[in-house]
Design an enzyme around this catalytic site. Structure first.
Site, PDB file in Angstrom:
ATOM      1  N   TYR A  42       0.815  -1.215   0.000  1.00  0.00           N
ATOM      2  CA  TYR A  42       0.000   0.000   0.000  1.00  0.00           C
ATOM      3  C   TYR A  42       0.852   1.270   0.000  1.00  0.00           C
ATOM      4  O   TYR A  42       0.410   2.319  -0.453  1.00  0.00           O
ATOM      5  CB  TYR A  42      -0.926   0.028   1.226  1.00  0.00           C
ATOM      6  CG  TYR A  42      -2.032  -0.999   1.216  1.00  0.00           C
ATOM      7  CD1 TYR A  42      -2.301  -1.768   0.085  1.00  0.00           C
ATOM      8  CD2 TYR A  42      -2.806  -1.212   2.343  1.00  0.00           C
ATOM      9  CE1 TYR A  42      -3.312  -2.707   0.087  1.00  0.00           C
ATOM     10  CE2 TYR A  42      -3.822  -2.156   2.355  1.00  0.00           C
ATOM     11  CZ  TYR A  42      -4.075  -2.896   1.222  1.00  0.00           C
ATOM     12  OH  TYR A  42      -5.079  -3.834   1.230  1.00  0.00           O
ATOM     13  N   LYS A  97       3.409 -15.288   2.914  1.00  0.00           N
ATOM     14  CA  LYS A  97       3.416 -16.067   1.682  1.00  0.00           C
ATOM     15  C   LYS A  97       4.870 -16.311   1.297  1.00  0.00           C
ATOM     16  O   LYS A  97       5.335 -15.987   0.205  1.00  0.00           O
ATOM     17  CB  LYS A  97       2.654 -15.317   0.578  1.00  0.00           C
ATOM     18  CG  LYS A  97       2.326 -16.171  -0.646  1.00  0.00           C
ATOM     19  CD  LYS A  97       1.373 -17.310  -0.348  1.00  0.00           C
ATOM     20  CE  LYS A  97       1.011 -18.039  -1.651  1.00  0.00           C
ATOM     21  NZ  LYS A  97       0.290 -19.302  -1.387  1.00  0.00           N
ATOM     22  N   ASP A 129      -3.152 -18.112   2.152  1.00  0.00           N
ATOM     23  CA  ASP A 129      -4.289 -18.823   1.587  1.00  0.00           C
ATOM     24  C   ASP A 129      -4.834 -19.851   2.575  1.00  0.00           C
ATOM     25  O   ASP A 129      -6.054 -20.005   2.733  1.00  0.00           O
ATOM     26  CB  ASP A 129      -3.923 -19.477   0.247  1.00  0.00           C
ATOM     27  CG  ASP A 129      -2.544 -20.136   0.246  1.00  0.00           C
ATOM     28  OD1 ASP A 129      -1.793 -19.967   1.224  1.00  0.00           O
ATOM     29  OD2 ASP A 129      -2.230 -20.806  -0.749  1.00  0.00           O
ATOM     30  N   ASP A 153      -5.508  -6.639   5.897  1.00  0.00           N
ATOM     31  CA  ASP A 153      -6.702  -5.945   5.424  1.00  0.00           C
ATOM     32  C   ASP A 153      -7.776  -6.955   5.042  1.00  0.00           C
ATOM     33  O   ASP A 153      -8.952  -6.824   5.415  1.00  0.00           O
ATOM     34  CB  ASP A 153      -6.322  -5.071   4.219  1.00  0.00           C
ATOM     35  CG  ASP A 153      -7.427  -4.106   3.818  1.00  0.00           C
ATOM     36  OD1 ASP A 153      -8.483  -4.083   4.477  1.00  0.00           O
ATOM     37  OD2 ASP A 153      -7.232  -3.374   2.833  1.00  0.00           O
ATOM     38  N   ASP A 157     -11.288  -8.440   7.610  1.00  0.00           N
ATOM     39  CA  ASP A 157     -12.676  -8.345   7.162  1.00  0.00           C
ATOM     40  C   ASP A 157     -13.339  -9.721   7.140  1.00  0.00           C
ATOM     41  O   ASP A 157     -14.532  -9.851   7.439  1.00  0.00           O
ATOM     42  CB  ASP A 157     -12.751  -7.702   5.772  1.00  0.00           C
ATOM     43  CG  ASP A 157     -12.668  -6.182   5.840  1.00  0.00           C
ATOM     44  OD1 ASP A 157     -12.572  -5.645   6.955  1.00  0.00           O
ATOM     45  OD2 ASP A 157     -12.703  -5.533   4.779  1.00  0.00           O
TER      46      ASP A 157
END
Length: 262
Positions: A42, A97, A129, A153, A157
């Site tokens: 980001y 990852k 994942d 992020d 959620d």
């Protein structure tokens, strides 16, 4: 400087039916997600749009972003996560990852290095994942989860929906001194603005986090949290968490009910 984001995902017993998962999977859920908030893709440079200079699609328009994490950047979020785990079940899941990303390999190596300062905490590594899958398969097996900005992020959620509604999810963004920004994890919901139907509980619970983390007022924080538990036990609900047999309240009525319980 607000580099750490604390997002608790708690499924209150009264709201198990509101969760998107079976009640037995979420009943008693109390998960803390620690998200790094000022780094990652980001904020990495360079970024932008350009005509691709190479590759299969050279000469066409492309967008590009840069994922970056420096070791000290990972170290400081690691310490926050390990300290949080020390105060809970002493089990920390670090999400990355590392099988694909160099950034994640630095993340994992740094987590392992910092873990030596917290020998009582069990550190478990999980690919993002798999972490996404475990959150809907067996979320109660995770107590404290730490991850980078992008993965955090998305996963926070996902965790929000385990609680029954994103309207229940408080959050704290803190700097090294414990100063912070406290807000619900959800946005401003312009589609329901002015209708007095929003769920105010995430905002109220964010205030409890402010008392706990920035002001050191644990007793006051617990009082607010207990007041929220009491109104839920009384059967009061806003529309997003409503179930059969419960009393539907407006946003302001729910706020009044929490004040009365307090």
């Amino acid at each position: 400087g607000l580099f750490v984001n604390l997002r608790p995902a708690i499924c209150y017993p009264e709201l198990t039916a509101a969760s998107s998962l079976k009640p037995e999977l979420v009943s008693g859920l109390d998960l803390l997600l620690v998200r790094e908030l000022t780094g990652d893709v980001y904020f990495g440079q360079p970024r932008g749009k350009r005509i691709s200079p190479d590759g299969v699609f050279a000469g066409t328009e492309e967008g590009f972003d840069t994922m970056r994490y420096a070791v000290p950047e990972v170290e400081r979020i690691a310490h926050v996560a390990f300290k949080a785990a020390m105060g809970r079940s002493k089990h920390l899941v670090s999400v990355d990852k590392a099988n694909v990303l160099e950034t994640s390999q630095v993340w994992r190596d740094t987590m392992i290095k910092v873990s030596k300062e917290y020998p009582e905490v069990t550190l478990e590594h999980m690919y993002v994942d798999n972490a996404a899958m475990q959150l809907v398969k067996a979320p109660k097996k995770i107590d404290v989860m730490v991850t980078g900005n992008l993965f955090g992020d998305i996963l926070s959620d996902e965790a929000a929906m385990l609680t029954g509604s994103i309207g229940m999810l408080a959050s704290a963004a803190l700097n090294e001194k414990g100063q912070g920004l406290f807000e619900p994890s959800h946005g401003s919901a312009p589609d329901i603005a002015g209708q007095n139907i929003a769920n105010p509980l995430a905002q109220i619970l964010s205030a409890a986090m402010m008392l706990r983390y920035s002001l050191g007022m644990e007793e006051a924080a617990v009082r607010i949290e207990n007041a929220v538990k009491k109104v839920l036990a009384q059967g009061y609900r806003t529309g997003d968490i409503r179930s059969e047999g419960c009393k539907l309240l407006s946003c302001s009525e729910m706020g009044d009910a929490v004040v009365a319980a307090l």
